[in-house]
Design a protein around this motif. Sequence first.
Motif, mmCIF file in Angstrom:
data_model
loop_
_atom_site.group_PDB
_atom_site.id
_atom_site.type_symbol
_atom_site.label_atom_id
_atom_site.label_comp_id
_atom_site.label_asym_id
_atom_site.label_seq_id
_atom_site.Cartn_x
_atom_site.Cartn_y
_atom_site.Cartn_z
ATOM 1 N N SER A 19 10.320 4.759 11.711
ATOM 2 C CA SER A 19 9.839 3.610 12.310
ATOM 3 C C SER A 19 10.237 2.468 11.882
ATOM 4 O O SER A 19 9.746 1.501 11.100
ATOM 5 C CB SER A 19 8.408 3.686 12.226
ATOM 6 O OG SER A 19 7.849 3.413 11.031
ATOM 7 N N PHE A 20 11.733 2.492 11.352
ATOM 8 C CA PHE A 20 12.472 1.421 10.574
ATOM 9 C C PHE A 20 13.613 1.096 11.397
ATOM 10 O O PHE A 20 14.805 1.205 10.732
ATOM 11 C CB PHE A 20 12.666 2.125 9.168
ATOM 12 C CG PHE A 20 12.849 1.143 8.081
ATOM 13 C CD1 PHE A 20 11.744 0.282 7.555
ATOM 14 C CD2 PHE A 20 14.007 0.934 7.384
ATOM 15 C CE1 PHE A 20 11.674 -0.455 6.498
ATOM 16 C CE2 PHE A 20 14.231 0.079 6.298
ATOM 17 C CZ PHE A 20 13.206 -0.581 5.821
ATOM 18 N N ALA A 21 13.549 0.459 12.447
ATOM 19 C CA ALA A 21 14.575 0.110 13.245
ATOM 20 C C ALA A 21 15.230 -1.363 12.446
ATOM 21 O O ALA A 21 14.400 -2.122 11.961
ATOM 22 C CB ALA A 21 14.235 -0.535 14.677
ATOM 23 N N GLY A 58 6.622 10.351 6.695
ATOM 24 C CA GLY A 58 6.228 9.166 6.166
ATOM 25 C C GLY A 58 7.027 8.719 5.232
ATOM 26 O O GLY A 58 7.510 9.403 4.525
ATOM 27 N N PHE A 59 7.378 7.257 4.934
ATOM 28 C CA PHE A 59 8.224 6.934 3.861
ATOM 29 C C PHE A 59 7.715 7.428 2.614
ATOM 30 O O PHE A 59 8.568 7.821 1.619
ATOM 31 C CB PHE A 59 8.553 5.499 3.777
ATOM 32 C CG PHE A 59 9.477 5.027 2.664
ATOM 33 C CD1 PHE A 59 10.698 5.363 3.109
ATOM 34 C CD2 PHE A 59 9.106 4.322 1.995
ATOM 35 C CE1 PHE A 59 11.897 4.678 2.176
ATOM 36 C CE2 PHE A 59 9.937 4.004 0.851
ATOM 37 C CZ PHE A 59 11.169 4.135 0.962
ATOM 38 N N ASP A 60 6.536 7.261 2.351
ATOM 39 C CA ASP A 60 5.990 7.748 1.066
ATOM 40 C C ASP A 60 6.016 9.100 0.831
ATOM 41 O O ASP A 60 5.674 9.504 -0.389
ATOM 42 C CB ASP A 60 4.667 7.002 0.936
ATOM 43 C CG ASP A 60 3.426 7.580 1.903
ATOM 44 O OD1 ASP A 60 4.124 7.998 2.999
ATOM 45 O OD2 ASP A 60 2.400 7.472 1.634
ATOM 46 N N ALA A 61 6.257 9.787 1.965
ATOM 47 C CA ALA A 61 6.509 11.319 1.766
ATOM 48 C C ALA A 61 7.920 11.857 1.148
ATOM 49 O O ALA A 61 8.151 12.974 1.039
ATOM 50 C CB ALA A 61 6.006 12.047 2.917
ATOM 51 N N VAL A 125 3.039 0.791 2.848
ATOM 52 C CA VAL A 125 2.807 1.521 1.695
ATOM 53 C C VAL A 125 4.026 2.070 0.920
ATOM 54 O O VAL A 125 4.921 2.762 1.590
ATOM 55 C CB VAL A 125 1.764 2.589 1.837
ATOM 56 C CG1 VAL A 125 2.382 3.734 2.674
ATOM 57 C CG2 VAL A 125 1.275 2.907 0.466
ATOM 58 N N GLY A 126 4.319 2.213 -0.369
ATOM 59 C CA GLY A 126 5.005 2.377 -1.273
ATOM 60 C C GLY A 126 6.678 1.827 -1.123
ATOM 61 O O GLY A 126 7.427 2.428 -1.726
ATOM 62 N N THR A 127 6.701 0.713 -0.538
ATOM 63 C CA THR A 127 7.629 -0.011 -0.458
ATOM 64 C C THR A 127 7.857 -0.930 -1.347
ATOM 65 O O THR A 127 6.859 -1.487 -1.779
ATOM 66 C CB THR A 127 8.127 -0.473 1.076
ATOM 67 O OG1 THR A 127 6.974 -1.581 1.236
ATOM 68 C CG2 THR A 127 7.830 0.735 2.140
ATOM 69 N N THR A 128 9.493 -1.449 -1.536
ATOM 70 C CA THR A 128 9.693 -2.650 -2.416
ATOM 71 C C THR A 128 8.904 -3.875 -1.897
ATOM 72 O O THR A 128 8.400 -4.760 -2.606
ATOM 73 C CB THR A 128 11.164 -2.793 -2.659
ATOM 74 O OG1 THR A 128 11.718 -2.940 -1.099
ATOM 75 C CG2 THR A 128 11.955 -1.787 -3.228
ATOM 76 N N GLY A 129 8.600 -4.120 -0.502
ATOM 77 C CA GLY A 129 7.844 -5.187 0.063
ATOM 78 C C GLY A 129 6.576 -5.456 -0.512
ATOM 79 O O GLY A 129 5.941 -6.182 -0.818
ATOM 80 N N LYS A 140 -4.289 -10.753 -1.138
ATOM 81 C CA LYS A 140 -4.904 -9.545 -0.904
ATOM 82 C C LYS A 140 -3.832 -8.763 0.085
ATOM 83 O O LYS A 140 -3.418 -9.071 1.046
ATOM 84 C CB LYS A 140 -6.020 -9.451 -0.070
ATOM 85 C CG LYS A 140 -6.823 -8.370 0.515
ATOM 86 C CD LYS A 140 -8.007 -8.611 1.162
ATOM 87 C CE LYS A 140 -9.082 -7.197 1.585
ATOM 88 N NZ LYS A 140 -8.115 -6.342 1.853
ATOM 89 N N VAL A 141 -3.352 -7.475 -0.553
ATOM 90 C CA VAL A 141 -2.303 -6.889 0.210
ATOM 91 C C VAL A 141 -2.881 -5.693 0.913
ATOM 92 O O VAL A 141 -3.639 -4.774 0.440
ATOM 93 C CB VAL A 141 -1.417 -6.231 -0.926
ATOM 94 C CG1 VAL A 141 -0.230 -5.551 -0.389
ATOM 95 C CG2 VAL A 141 -0.872 -7.320 -1.895
ATOM 96 N N VAL A 142 -2.450 -5.847 2.133
ATOM 97 C CA VAL A 142 -3.264 -4.644 2.997
ATOM 98 C C VAL A 142 -2.007 -3.851 3.532
ATOM 99 O O VAL A 142 -0.717 -4.447 4.040
ATOM 100 C CB VAL A 142 -3.745 -5.253 4.212
ATOM 101 C CG1 VAL A 142 -4.389 -4.255 5.368
ATOM 102 C CG2 VAL A 142 -4.332 -6.507 3.879
ATOM 103 N N THR A 143 -2.120 -2.662 3.207
ATOM 104 C CA THR A 143 -0.845 -1.707 3.447
ATOM 105 C C THR A 143 -0.946 -0.836 4.656
ATOM 106 O O THR A 143 -2.075 -0.561 5.067
ATOM 107 C CB THR A 143 -0.608 -0.645 2.317
ATOM 108 O OG1 THR A 143 -1.878 0.151 1.979
ATOM 109 C CG2 THR A 143 -0.280 -1.267 1.155
ATOM 110 N N PHE A 144 0.158 -0.595 5.060
ATOM 111 C CA PHE A 144 0.319 0.321 6.500
ATOM 112 C C PHE A 144 1.212 1.623 6.161
ATOM 113 O O PHE A 144 1.955 1.475 5.379
ATOM 114 C CB PHE A 144 0.608 -0.655 7.772
ATOM 115 C CG PHE A 144 -0.347 -1.826 7.783
ATOM 116 C CD1 PHE A 144 -1.556 -1.555 8.811
ATOM 117 C CD2 PHE A 144 0.079 -2.848 7.426
ATOM 118 C CE1 PHE A 144 -2.253 -2.790 8.606
ATOM 119 C CE2 PHE A 144 -1.010 -4.084 7.462
ATOM 120 C CZ PHE A 144 -1.960 -3.945 8.130
ATOM 121 N N ALA A 145 0.986 2.218 7.199
ATOM 122 C CA ALA A 145 1.691 3.756 6.967
ATOM 123 C C ALA A 145 3.226 3.502 7.250
ATOM 124 O O ALA A 145 4.047 4.123 6.581
ATOM 125 C CB ALA A 145 1.128 4.748 7.730
#
Length: 230
Positions: A19-21, A58-61, A125-129, A140-145
């Motif tokens: 999901s990273f176009a 998932g990127f975090d996986a 989630v888990g990204t440099t961003g 407040k950081v809200v993370t998404f898959a």
Amino acid sequence: FAKSPTIEDGVLLVGTDSSFAPFEFLAEDGKNFTGFDMDLIRAIGKELGYKVVVQNMGFDATVPALRTGIVDAVIAGMTINEKRKKFVDFSDPYYTSGLIIMVPSSDTTTKSIKDLEGKKIGAQVGTTGMFRAEKVPGAKVVTFANAAETFLEFQNGGVDAVIQDFPVVAYYVAQGGNKGRLVGPKMEAEEYGIAVTKGNKELVAQINKALASLKKSGEFQRIYKKWFGE
Ligand code: GLN
């Protein structure tokens, strides 16, 4: 279960987050993975005589998947950094990236990252961003898959801003995600690398050799131009 194919069988198992176009995403047929990374890893596989089999996760996986040997390599717009180098090895860099802030077009006041203090920032989630967003005082950081979910929530007005990889945000806006406005400058010079299981020196060497040869033949430049223009 059937035994997973291995490098010895001529199969390179590659993990990605689709999901990273424009780096990796599902083609319009809904079946095939497409994008810059996908073209690149298939070209590398061809150079090396491997059949490339892509596994979506998932990127975090992706780092855990390398550590447990579920995949041989990961190509996922993954930024090379010291933290990740403790767990995986990286190829030579293949793409220079960076982070960018996106705010709703209706927000005409946000001029820099300072203006995000105390705001609600969406990140993957888990990204440099996400790590960059976490450094903004009071935010407040809200993370998404994944990136797609982050953008969806942004469109729905659920967050004040998004911090994500520049080329991915730029592509989203160019594709009609016109509710977004980019707030420069680009942050954190980042380079993407192909990750392999830590200690797999042979595969890193093979990938680097293939990368060099694709650059020499002009195939790398052709793929780059296909996705990013000049
Ligand atoms: N480049 C970012 C990182 O490595 C995001 C990668 C991604 O979401 N696929 O953390």
